[in-house]
Design a protein around this motif. Structure first.
Motif, short mmCIF file in Angstrom:
data_model
loop_
_atom_site.label_atom_id
_atom_site.label_comp_id
_atom_site.label_asym_id
_atom_site.label_seq_id
_atom_site.Cartn_x
_atom_site.Cartn_y
_atom_site.Cartn_z
N ILE A 19 0.85 -1.20 0.00
CA ILE A 19 0.00 0.00 0.00
C ILE A 19 0.88 1.25 0.00
CG2 ILE A 19 -1.60 1.36 1.43
CD1 ILE A 19 -3.06 -0.90 0.14
N HIS A 42 9.70 -0.44 8.66
CA HIS A 42 10.12 -1.24 9.81
C HIS A 42 11.59 -1.59 9.69
CE1 HIS A 42 9.93 -3.70 13.25
NE2 HIS A 42 10.20 -4.81 12.59
N ILE A 105 0.75 0.51 7.90
CA ILE A 105 1.54 -0.52 8.59
C ILE A 105 0.69 -1.77 8.61
CG2 ILE A 105 2.36 -1.17 10.92
CD1 ILE A 105 3.31 1.70 11.29
P1 NDP Z 1 3.23 -4.95 3.54
O1 NDP Z 1 3.68 -6.13 4.33
O2 NDP Z 1 3.49 -4.93 2.09
O3 NDP Z 1 3.83 -3.60 4.19
C1 NDP Z 1 3.76 -3.36 5.55
C2 NDP Z 1 4.42 -2.05 5.91
O4 NDP Z 1 4.43 -1.93 7.34
C3 NDP Z 1 5.87 -1.94 5.47
O5 NDP Z 1 6.19 -0.59 5.26
C4 NDP Z 1 6.62 -2.48 6.69
O6 NDP Z 1 7.97 -2.03 6.76
C5 NDP Z 1 5.78 -1.90 7.81
N1 NDP Z 1 5.83 -2.69 9.03
C6 NDP Z 1 5.78 -4.05 9.14
N2 NDP Z 1 5.83 -4.43 10.44
C7 NDP Z 1 5.94 -3.29 11.16
C8 NDP Z 1 6.09 -3.03 12.56
N3 NDP Z 1 6.11 -4.01 13.47
N4 NDP Z 1 6.19 -1.74 12.96
C9 NDP Z 1 6.16 -0.73 12.04
N5 NDP Z 1 6.03 -0.93 10.71
C10 NDP Z 1 5.93 -2.19 10.27
O7 NDP Z 1 1.65 -4.82 3.84
P2 NDP Z 1 0.52 -4.24 2.87
O8 NDP Z 1 0.94 -2.95 2.29
O9 NDP Z 1 0.05 -5.32 1.99
O10 NDP Z 1 -0.67 -3.99 3.92
C11 NDP Z 1 -0.66 -2.92 4.83
C12 NDP Z 1 -2.02 -2.86 5.53
O11 NDP Z 1 -3.00 -2.52 4.54
C13 NDP Z 1 -2.47 -4.19 6.13
O12 NDP Z 1 -3.16 -3.96 7.33
C14 NDP Z 1 -3.40 -4.77 5.09
O13 NDP Z 1 -4.39 -5.61 5.65
C15 NDP Z 1 -4.02 -3.50 4.52
N6 NDP Z 1 -4.48 -3.65 3.13
C16 NDP Z 1 -3.61 -3.96 2.14
C17 NDP Z 1 -4.03 -4.13 0.84
C18 NDP Z 1 -3.05 -4.40 -0.27
O14 NDP Z 1 -3.45 -4.42 -1.44
N7 NDP Z 1 -1.79 -4.63 0.00
C19 NDP Z 1 -5.46 -4.01 0.49
C20 NDP Z 1 -6.29 -3.62 1.59
C21 NDP Z 1 -5.83 -3.47 2.87
P3 NDP Z 1 9.18 -2.92 6.08
O15 NDP Z 1 8.91 -2.91 4.61
O16 NDP Z 1 10.39 -2.17 6.44
O17 NDP Z 1 9.05 -4.28 6.70
#
Ligand code: NDP
Ligand code: MG
Length: 389
Positions: A19, A42, A105
């Motif tokens: 996202i 992260h 996140i």
């Molecule tokens: P990703 O795993 O692709 O990305 C997650 C993000 O959060 C990254 O920037 C990651 O950093 C960061 N992150 C992970 N763990 C932590 C932590 N413990 N503390 C702080 N930051 C953290 O996830 P998505 O983008 O797929 O999804 C994000 C949210 O959006 C989720 O809740 C998902 O359910 C929701 N969503 C996603 C959709 C999609 O199409 N992807 C559609 C609808 C909802 P790093 O990269 O450095 O690990």
């Protein structure tokens, strides 16, 4: 943007994710309307630095403190403040350097920073559904008190939100969340028992982060979305329905009390709901590919197979009972997905783990925020102990 001149200042929490990266594409294509003031990751320091050099935010946060020296060194010589650690995410969320947070996140980790933003009256473009699954009552109450608008990014909820425009005085009979069915639509337990992570990570319609891709394969994603919808739109559990729609063209529907149904449609592309959340109440032009009705297409619908995909039953149970049960379901599911992605448990074991944890954890009908945090921690520990993580 509100006066047509000032750009909306964006804080993008989770900028390196699926996202997050798509949100930056939208912002890049509309740089006259939006500026990036905060970026957080992260552990992906390299991408965070690259993004920071391109978008020149005021602040970046790297969650994993061990990565701080690299990020700090790479951005030295630029007027960008660098912070590290979990606490910094919350502190930056409370700062007055932005107008809207994109909460991208993944998982429970998104809850605290999002709450801090809400407490500070910031608008939230909410992708992180776990925030509402875990503590929806408290989050929505705080949003009301602090006048913090929450605009959904999740495509189904964006669809409902868009269908509600102009309908605020009209009663919703039910909402119908569409689900693609994921890569294992039509499969039975004798097939699923042997499924491995790489197969489960292949989603037919959407390219997403690993956790939500697994949640889509197990249908837990739709379960979480039912709970998310209840809080966002103030619904009773029996008003939230799910239908399988493998083409993912109708993103969700509302049926009103006169029987009329409104649907929001389009090709499956998360950039659309992301852009809409950023620009609401306006729509901005885009060059995203268009759905073409002249091409031969079938839009089909079917009942979900809840005997095979029992996560939907567990999530419905959590939706109905409320209290800390959705929080426990979410915590156990995060452990289950983590373990499955590391080949520690099988595909069907994920559901068993969630079910056992829901059965064993003490029920709290009206948890405080601290009790939600405790329930999360206890459920994680219990689930992890069951599989000796
Ligand atoms: P990703 O795993 O692709 O990305 C997650 C993000 O959060 C990254 O920037 C990651 O950093 C960061 N992150 C992970 N763990 C932590 C932590 N413990 N503390 C702080 N930051 C953290 O996830 P998505 O983008 O797929 O999804 C994000 C949210 O959006 C989720 O809740 C998902 O359910 C929701 N969503 C996603 C959709 C999609 O199409 N992807 C559609 C609808 C909802 P790093 O990269 O450095 O690990
Ligand atoms: Mg969704």
């Amino acid at each position: 943007m509100s006066n047509g001149l000032a750009r909306k200042r964006i804080a993008l929490f989770g900028s390196t994710g699926s996202i997050g990266r798509q949100a930056l594409e939208v912002i890049d294509a509309n740089s006259g309307a939006f500026s990036v003031e905060v970026l957080t990751a992260h552990s992906n320091d390299e991408l965070l630095v690259k993004q920071a050099l391109h978008f020149k935010p005021e602040i970046v946060v790297i969650g994993d403190d061990k990565k701080y020296p690299q990020v700090k060194a790479a951005l030295s010589g630029h007027p960008i403040k660098v912070f590290a650690g979990e606490k910094a995410l919350e502190e930056v969320a409370a700062m007055d350097v932005y107008d809207m947070m994109i909460a991208a996140i993944v998982g429970f980790a998104g809850l605290r920073p999002t709450l801090r933003a809400i407490e500070n009256g910031k608008a939230i473009a909410l992708a992180n559904k776990e925030t509402l699954v875990v503590a929806g009552d408290i989050v929505m109450q705080k949003a009301l008190e602090c006048k913090a608008p929450i605009i959904p990014v999740d495509s189904e909820h964006s669809a409902i939100f868009q269908c509600l425009i102009g309908e605020t005085r009209n009663r919703i009979e039910k909402i119908i969340l569409t689900a693609s069915g994921g890569p294992f639509l039509g499969k039975k337990p004798n097939f699923l028992v042997n499924v491995k992570r790489d197969h489960a990570l292949q989603h037919p319609n959407w390219s997403m982060g690993a956790k939500i891709t697994i949640d889509s394969a197990t249908l837990m994603n739709k379960g979480l979305e039912m709970i998310e919808a209840k809080w966002l739109f103030n619904l009773q559990p029996d008003q939230v329905h799910v239908v399988i729609h493998p083409q993912s063209i109708i993103h969700s529907m509302i049926q009103f009390e006169d029987g009329s149904i409104k649907a929001q449609m389009g090709l499956p592309d998360m950039k659309l709901p992301i852009q809409y959340a950023l620009s609401f109440p306006r729509r901005l032009p885009s060059n995203f590919p268009r759905y073409d009705f002249r091409k031969p297409n079938t839009l089909s619908f079917e009942e979900p197979d809840t005997r095979t995909f029992r996560n939907l039953v567990l999530a419905t149970d959590a939706l109905n009972k409320g209290g800390n049960l959705p929080c426990v379901l979410n915590a156990a599911n995060e452990i289950a997905v983590f373990a499955f992605l590391r080949n520690r448990i099988g595909f069907l074991d994920m559901t068993d783990l969630v079910e056992r944890t829901m059965q064993e954890m003490p029920f709290i009908e009206h948890p405080t925020l601290e009790e939600y945090f405790d329930s999360d921690g206890e459920a994680r520990n219990f689930a992890a102990s069951l599989i000796k993580l």
